[in-house]
Design a protein around this motif. Structure first.
Motif, PDB file in Angstrom:
ATOM      1  N   UNK A 193       0.836  -1.201   0.000  1.00  0.00           N
ATOM      2  CA  UNK A 193       0.000   0.000   0.000  1.00  0.00           C
ATOM      3  C   UNK A 193       0.871   1.252   0.000  1.00  0.00           C
ATOM      4  N   UNK A 194       0.269   2.370  -0.382  1.00  0.00           N
ATOM      5  CA  UNK A 194       0.971   3.652  -0.346  1.00  0.00           C
ATOM      6  C   UNK A 194       1.358   3.978   1.101  1.00  0.00           C
ATOM      7  N   UNK A 195       2.626   4.315   1.343  1.00  0.00           N
ATOM      8  CA  UNK A 195       3.036   4.560   2.731  1.00  0.00           C
ATOM      9  C   UNK A 195       2.667   5.927   3.263  1.00  0.00           C
ATOM     10  N   UNK A 196       2.420   6.897   2.359  1.00  0.00           N
ATOM     11  CA  UNK A 196       2.224   8.266   2.829  1.00  0.00           C
ATOM     12  C   UNK A 196       3.538   8.873   3.280  1.00  0.00           C
ATOM     13  N   UNK A 197       3.468   9.873   4.136  1.00  0.00           N
ATOM     14  CA  UNK A 197       4.680  10.488   4.663  1.00  0.00           C
ATOM     15  C   UNK A 197       5.285   9.604   5.744  1.00  0.00           C
ATOM     16  N   UNK A 198       6.512   9.913   6.124  1.00  0.00           N
ATOM     17  CA  UNK A 198       7.158   9.178   7.218  1.00  0.00           C
ATOM     18  C   UNK A 198       6.317   9.248   8.489  1.00  0.00           C
ATOM     19  N   UNK A 199       5.807  10.440   8.794  1.00  0.00           N
ATOM     20  CA  UNK A 199       5.014  10.603  10.011  1.00  0.00           C
ATOM     21  C   UNK A 199       3.732   9.762   9.953  1.00  0.00           C
ATOM     22  N   UNK A 200       3.102   9.732   8.782  1.00  0.00           N
ATOM     23  CA  UNK A 200       1.877   8.954   8.628  1.00  0.00           C
ATOM     24  C   UNK A 200       2.148   7.463   8.733  1.00  0.00           C
ATOM     25  N   UNK A 201       3.243   7.027   8.118  1.00  0.00           N
ATOM     26  CA  UNK A 201       3.564   5.601   8.153  1.00  0.00           C
ATOM     27  C   UNK A 201       3.922   5.171   9.574  1.00  0.00           C
ATOM     28  N   UNK A 202       4.693   5.975  10.267  1.00  0.00           N
ATOM     29  CA  UNK A 202       5.066   5.636  11.641  1.00  0.00           C
ATOM     30  C   UNK A 202       3.828   5.500  12.515  1.00  0.00           C
ATOM     31  N   UNK A 203       2.873   6.397  12.348  1.00  0.00           N
ATOM     32  CA  UNK A 203       1.635   6.336  13.124  1.00  0.00           C
ATOM     33  C   UNK A 203       0.874   5.046  12.819  1.00  0.00           C
ATOM     34  N   UNK A 204       0.788   4.684  11.529  1.00  0.00           N
ATOM     35  CA  UNK A 204       0.088   3.456  11.140  1.00  0.00           C
ATOM     36  C   UNK A 204       0.822   2.224  11.669  1.00  0.00           C
ATOM     37  N   UNK A 205       2.140   2.247  11.604  1.00  0.00           N
ATOM     38  CA  UNK A 205       2.963   1.135  12.085  1.00  0.00           C
ATOM     39  C   UNK A 205       2.749   0.913  13.575  1.00  0.00           C
ATOM     40  N   UNK A 206       2.790   1.974  14.345  1.00  0.00           N
ATOM     41  CA  UNK A 206       2.598   1.869  15.796  1.00  0.00           C
ATOM     42  C   UNK A 206       1.225   1.300  16.121  1.00  0.00           C
ATOM     43  N   UNK A 207       0.221   1.675  15.318  1.00  0.00           N
ATOM     44  CA  UNK A 207      -1.145   1.209  15.555  1.00  0.00           C
ATOM     45  C   UNK A 207      -1.375  -0.195  15.006  1.00  0.00           C
ATOM     46  N   UNK A 208      -0.374  -0.773  14.334  1.00  0.00           N
ATOM     47  CA  UNK A 208      -0.542  -2.101  13.745  1.00  0.00           C
ATOM     48  C   UNK A 208      -1.381  -2.092  12.487  1.00  0.00           C
ATOM     49  N   UNK A 209      -1.551  -0.898  11.884  1.00  0.00           N
ATOM     50  CA  UNK A 209      -2.396  -0.781  10.690  1.00  0.00           C
ATOM     51  C   UNK A 209      -1.566  -0.833   9.413  1.00  0.00           C
ATOM     52  N   UNK A 210      -0.652  -1.813   9.381  1.00  0.00           N
ATOM     53  CA  UNK A 210       0.172  -2.073   8.208  1.00  0.00           C
ATOM     54  C   UNK A 210       0.124  -3.575   7.935  1.00  0.00           C
ATOM     55  N   UNK A 211       0.603  -3.958   6.773  1.00  0.00           N
ATOM     56  CA  UNK A 211       0.595  -5.371   6.419  1.00  0.00           C
ATOM     57  C   UNK A 211       1.367  -6.197   7.449  1.00  0.00           C
ATOM     58  N   UNK A 212       0.789  -7.273   7.895  1.00  0.00           N
ATOM     59  CA  UNK A 212       1.295  -8.196   8.927  1.00  0.00           C
ATOM     60  C   UNK A 212       1.048  -7.707  10.335  1.00  0.00           C
ATOM     61  N   UNK A 213       0.372  -6.565  10.463  1.00  0.00           N
ATOM     62  CA  UNK A 213      -0.081  -6.138  11.778  1.00  0.00           C
ATOM     63  C   UNK A 213       0.985  -5.553  12.681  1.00  0.00           C
ATOM     64  N   UNK A 214       0.782  -5.690  13.966  1.00  0.00           N
ATOM     65  CA  UNK A 214       1.623  -5.066  14.982  1.00  0.00           C
ATOM     66  C   UNK A 214       2.990  -5.736  15.109  1.00  0.00           C
ATOM     67  N   UNK A 215       4.053  -4.946  15.030  1.00  0.00           N
ATOM     68  CA  UNK A 215       5.400  -5.459  15.268  1.00  0.00           C
ATOM     69  C   UNK A 215       5.498  -6.025  16.683  1.00  0.00           C
ATOM     70  N   UNK A 216       4.898  -5.349  17.634  1.00  0.00           N
ATOM     71  CA  UNK A 216       4.967  -5.782  19.034  1.00  0.00           C
ATOM     72  C   UNK A 216       4.340  -7.158  19.208  1.00  0.00           C
ATOM     73  N   UNK A 217       3.156  -7.356  18.628  1.00  0.00           N
ATOM     74  CA  UNK A 217       2.490  -8.652  18.724  1.00  0.00           C
ATOM     75  C   UNK A 217       3.301  -9.732  18.008  1.00  0.00           C
ATOM     76  N   UNK A 218       3.886  -9.378  16.877  1.00  0.00           N
ATOM     77  CA  UNK A 218       4.617 -10.334  16.054  1.00  0.00           C
ATOM     78  C   UNK A 218       5.833 -10.878  16.800  1.00  0.00           C
ATOM     79  N   UNK A 219       6.694  -9.977  17.279  1.00  0.00           N
ATOM     80  CA  UNK A 219       7.929 -10.437  17.934  1.00  0.00           C
ATOM     81  C   UNK A 219       7.624 -11.122  19.263  1.00  0.00           C
ATOM     82  N   UNK A 220       6.598 -10.647  19.958  1.00  0.00           N
ATOM     83  CA  UNK A 220       6.254 -11.240  21.252  1.00  0.00           C
ATOM     84  C   UNK A 220       5.621 -12.615  21.079  1.00  0.00           C
ATOM     85  N   UNK A 221       4.743 -12.757  20.084  1.00  0.00           N
ATOM     86  CA  UNK A 221       4.077 -14.031  19.857  1.00  0.00           C
ATOM     87  C   UNK A 221       5.055 -15.150  19.542  1.00  0.00           C
TER      88      UNK A 221
END
Length: 258
Positions: A113-141
């Motif tokens: 998907x289109x990433x948008x700006x760095x600030x927008x992408x970082x916000x989406x990443x933190x919220x887990x609203x990117x492909x494969x979901x939350x980094x936190x859930x992924x590494x912890x699981x």
């Protein structure tokens, strides 16, 4: 079971994200989820799994032993891997370098998907609203699962610091004897610089309609600490606080510089 590139090579239209059990994925993967979930693992399979910038039929047809790769979170891994007790290597990377790499990957990869700006992408990443979901859930699981299944959990930063040591861990995990000369050869050929120059690993053979290397190389920096060129002080402190909060008590710690 490569779940990394599932887009149509003739299409330049970026996908939308859809939901599989609360985790977001590109629409092409949503449409092909049935064969992925029902994938038949084998006992001698080796699965390499990471969070991103951590062809089911083709994988099925390959002779054993197979080395497969996936970015799936643990709860969405096809059940046959657990049933067959296939060995799995998971590689985790610190959240700051991971999100920077993932941002640039989205910029050049037309199957994301289109990433948008760095600030927008970082916000989406933190919220887990990117492909494969939350980094936190992924590494912890995957970290929690390593005590119940044959999983070798490695850290990207350790691999950069001492590749020979980490390759030896892999050899031990796979019950493979490696002479020192062979170990050194593997360490040399898997250096980031060597892989970045190798068309077999740098994806330069794919058309620019899929991966546009003029925007950013598929293999970009491969360093630890490049996040400092992107993060503001406030953003860095926000990620530090989130890691402290969401990984508290797990035993998971990440190094953001070497």
């Amino acid at each position: 079971m490569d779940t990394e590139m599932v887009g149509d090579s003739k299409s330049t239209k970026r996908p939308t994200l859809g939901d599989i059990n609360g985790v977001l994925f590109p629409s092409d993967m949503i449409n092909g989820w049935g064969p992925i979930w029902n994938f038949r693992a084998r006992s001698d399979d080796l699965l390499i799994c990471t969070y991103p910038k951590a062809g089911v039929e083709k994988a099925n047809a390959r002779a054993s032993p197979r080395t497969l790769k996936s970015h799936l979170p643990i709860q969405l891994l096809p059940p046959s891997f657990w049933k067959q007790k296939s060995k799995i290597i998971y590689v985790a990377r610190n959240v700051k370098d991971n999100v920077v790499s993932y941002f640039h990957f989205h910029r050049m990869n037309k199957t994301e998907t289109e990433p948008g700006t760095w600030e927008e992408f970082l916000e989406a990443f933190i919220a887990g609203k990117v492909s494969c979901g939350s980094w936190f859930d992924h590494v912890h699981g995957w970290w929690e699962a390593k005590d119940r299944h044959p999983i070798l959990y490695l850290f990207y930063e350790d691999m950069k610091e001492n590749p020979g040591r980490e390759i030896q861990k892999v050899a031990d995990f796979l019950d493979v004897q490696l002479p020192e000369s062979v170990l050194n050869q593997i360490a040399q050929h898997t250096k980031f610089e060597c892989m970045k120059a190798n068309p077999m690993t740098n994806y330069t053979t794919l058309p620019s309609s899929l991966l546009d290397h003029t925007i950013s190389p598929f293999m970009r920096k491969g360093t630890v600490g490049n996040w400092k060129e992107h993060f503001t002080v406030v953003q860095s402190e926000q990620l530090d606080d989130l890691c402290a909060q969401l990984l508290k008590g797990t035993g998971l710690t990440f190094r953001t510089e070497l």
